[in-house]
Design a protein around this motif. Sequence first.
Motif, PDB file in Angstrom:
ATOM      1  N   GLU A 186       0.773  -1.287   0.007  1.00  0.00           N
ATOM      2  CA  GLU A 186      -0.043  -0.156  -0.084  1.00  0.00           C
ATOM      3  C   GLU A 186       0.815   1.366  -0.001  1.00  0.00           C
ATOM      4  O   GLU A 186       0.581   2.025  -0.702  1.00  0.00           O
ATOM      5  N   ASN A 187       1.882   1.293   0.778  1.00  0.00           N
ATOM      6  CA  ASN A 187       2.684   2.529   0.819  1.00  0.00           C
ATOM      7  C   ASN A 187       3.632   2.585  -0.406  1.00  0.00           C
ATOM      8  O   ASN A 187       3.721   3.883  -0.856  1.00  0.00           O
ATOM      9  N   LEU A 188       3.987   1.498  -0.890  1.00  0.00           N
ATOM     10  CA  LEU A 188       4.849   1.804  -2.273  1.00  0.00           C
ATOM     11  C   LEU A 188       3.967   2.018  -3.280  1.00  0.00           C
ATOM     12  O   LEU A 188       4.371   2.991  -4.250  1.00  0.00           O
ATOM     13  N   ALA A 189       2.646   1.625  -3.376  1.00  0.00           N
ATOM     14  CA  ALA A 189       1.798   2.085  -4.409  1.00  0.00           C
ATOM     15  C   ALA A 189       1.428   3.532  -4.363  1.00  0.00           C
ATOM     16  O   ALA A 189       1.291   4.277  -5.258  1.00  0.00           O
ATOM     17  N   ALA A 190       1.131   3.885  -2.910  1.00  0.00           N
ATOM     18  CA  ALA A 190       1.105   5.504  -2.521  1.00  0.00           C
ATOM     19  C   ALA A 190       2.326   6.307  -2.908  1.00  0.00           C
ATOM     20  O   ALA A 190       2.110   7.328  -3.757  1.00  0.00           O
ATOM     21  N   ALA A 191       3.511   5.898  -3.007  1.00  0.00           N
ATOM     22  CA  ALA A 191       4.525   6.575  -3.255  1.00  0.00           C
ATOM     23  C   ALA A 191       4.824   6.447  -4.701  1.00  0.00           C
ATOM     24  O   ALA A 191       5.219   7.702  -5.366  1.00  0.00           O
ATOM     25  N   GLU A 246      -1.481  15.846   0.280  1.00  0.00           N
ATOM     26  CA  GLU A 246      -2.204  16.980   0.665  1.00  0.00           C
ATOM     27  C   GLU A 246      -1.126  18.157   0.584  1.00  0.00           C
ATOM     28  O   GLU A 246      -1.637  19.210  -0.037  1.00  0.00           O
ATOM     29  N   LEU A 247       0.042  18.051   0.941  1.00  0.00           N
ATOM     30  CA  LEU A 247       0.967  19.401   0.712  1.00  0.00           C
ATOM     31  C   LEU A 247       1.249  19.534  -0.678  1.00  0.00           C
ATOM     32  O   LEU A 247       1.454  20.550  -1.147  1.00  0.00           O
ATOM     33  N   ARG A 248       1.256  18.429  -1.654  1.00  0.00           N
ATOM     34  CA  ARG A 248       1.318  18.706  -3.103  1.00  0.00           C
ATOM     35  C   ARG A 248       0.327  19.616  -3.597  1.00  0.00           C
ATOM     36  O   ARG A 248       0.690  20.339  -4.608  1.00  0.00           O
ATOM     37  N   ALA A 249      -0.991  19.528  -3.191  1.00  0.00           N
ATOM     38  CA  ALA A 249      -1.803  20.342  -3.911  1.00  0.00           C
ATOM     39  C   ALA A 249      -1.497  21.956  -3.493  1.00  0.00           C
ATOM     40  O   ALA A 249      -1.719  22.728  -4.312  1.00  0.00           O
ATOM     41  N   HIS A 250      -1.289  21.828  -2.427  1.00  0.00           N
ATOM     42  CA  HIS A 250      -1.004  23.297  -1.781  1.00  0.00           C
ATOM     43  C   HIS A 250       0.320  23.994  -2.452  1.00  0.00           C
ATOM     44  O   HIS A 250       0.371  25.182  -2.791  1.00  0.00           O
ATOM     45  N   ALA A 251       1.491  23.083  -2.711  1.00  0.00           N
ATOM     46  CA  ALA A 251       2.347  23.433  -3.350  1.00  0.00           C
ATOM     47  C   ALA A 251       2.197  23.910  -4.749  1.00  0.00           C
ATOM     48  O   ALA A 251       2.846  24.869  -5.511  1.00  0.00           O
ATOM     49  N   LEU A 303       4.781   5.756   8.076  1.00  0.00           N
ATOM     50  CA  LEU A 303       5.006   6.113   6.687  1.00  0.00           C
ATOM     51  C   LEU A 303       3.509   6.154   5.795  1.00  0.00           C
ATOM     52  O   LEU A 303       3.604   7.035   5.166  1.00  0.00           O
ATOM     53  N   ALA A 304       2.479   5.646   6.056  1.00  0.00           N
ATOM     54  CA  ALA A 304       1.276   5.915   5.473  1.00  0.00           C
ATOM     55  C   ALA A 304       0.846   7.263   5.859  1.00  0.00           C
ATOM     56  O   ALA A 304       0.330   7.925   4.888  1.00  0.00           O
ATOM     57  N   GLU A 305       0.897   7.908   6.920  1.00  0.00           N
ATOM     58  CA  GLU A 305       0.532   8.994   7.139  1.00  0.00           C
ATOM     59  C   GLU A 305       1.409  10.114   6.567  1.00  0.00           C
ATOM     60  O   GLU A 305       1.157  11.145   6.319  1.00  0.00           O
ATOM     61  N   VAL A 306       2.779   9.663   6.531  1.00  0.00           N
ATOM     62  CA  VAL A 306       3.733  11.049   5.941  1.00  0.00           C
ATOM     63  C   VAL A 306       3.472  10.807   4.582  1.00  0.00           C
ATOM     64  O   VAL A 306       3.608  12.174   3.903  1.00  0.00           O
ATOM     65  N   LEU A 307       2.856   9.650   3.724  1.00  0.00           N
ATOM     66  CA  LEU A 307       2.648   9.950   2.483  1.00  0.00           C
ATOM     67  C   LEU A 307       1.292  10.647   2.057  1.00  0.00           C
ATOM     68  O   LEU A 307       1.164  11.257   1.289  1.00  0.00           O
TER      69      LEU A 307
END
Length: 205
Positions: free
Chosen positions: A105-110, A153-158, A144-148
């Motif tokens: 799951e984390n790998l797919a999210a990254a 969310e940060l990507r949208a603001h950036a 790590l799931a929460e970091v991702l």
Amino acid sequence: MEELADLAGITVRTLRFYRERGLIHPPRREGRIAWYDDRHLARLRTISTLLERGHTLSGIAELAEALDHGRDVADLLGVTPTEEEPVRLTPEELAARFEGQVTAENLAAALDLGYLATDGGEIVHISRRLLDVSAALVREGIPLAEVLAAGKELRAHADVLADLFADLILRHAAEEDLPRLRPLARSVVEAEMSLALDRRLRKTN
């Protein structure tokens, strides 16, 4: 097949089982001859390492599928010059950075975020800074799931901030000036983030 199994320290029967489960790619065939290469050997050694660390074959298969369907390094980096330094990692090195949290799951999210891509037998992370910070947050106890999720969310603001600065520049300068003025935009964002953290800390004190 026997040579590959010997180099990987496994039996031919185990190798056949891995092939049937889709854990390694089919060999290149020339007539009746099947050719395996260093990528097959690297994948087998990765499987052995993950098994030693307690991962199940089902979990490893999910990881392999996520990697195999990830974008390649050319898609990851694109053609736009970047100040970020990409990092090449073996699957074992990635697992060591995020001990026990490199799940399918984390790998797919990254991969979806564009943080990771594949290049042959290696994994490429788009930014050394993001990789180091993510690993540091995980070491501090943040999953790590929460970091991702925060990164998404940060990507949208950036993206909004980047558009704001680009529009500002384009109203008063040429598009070719954007790379030269990019450090100014970064400094503004870093300063505002620092001030925002100050305000947040004052609220908690």
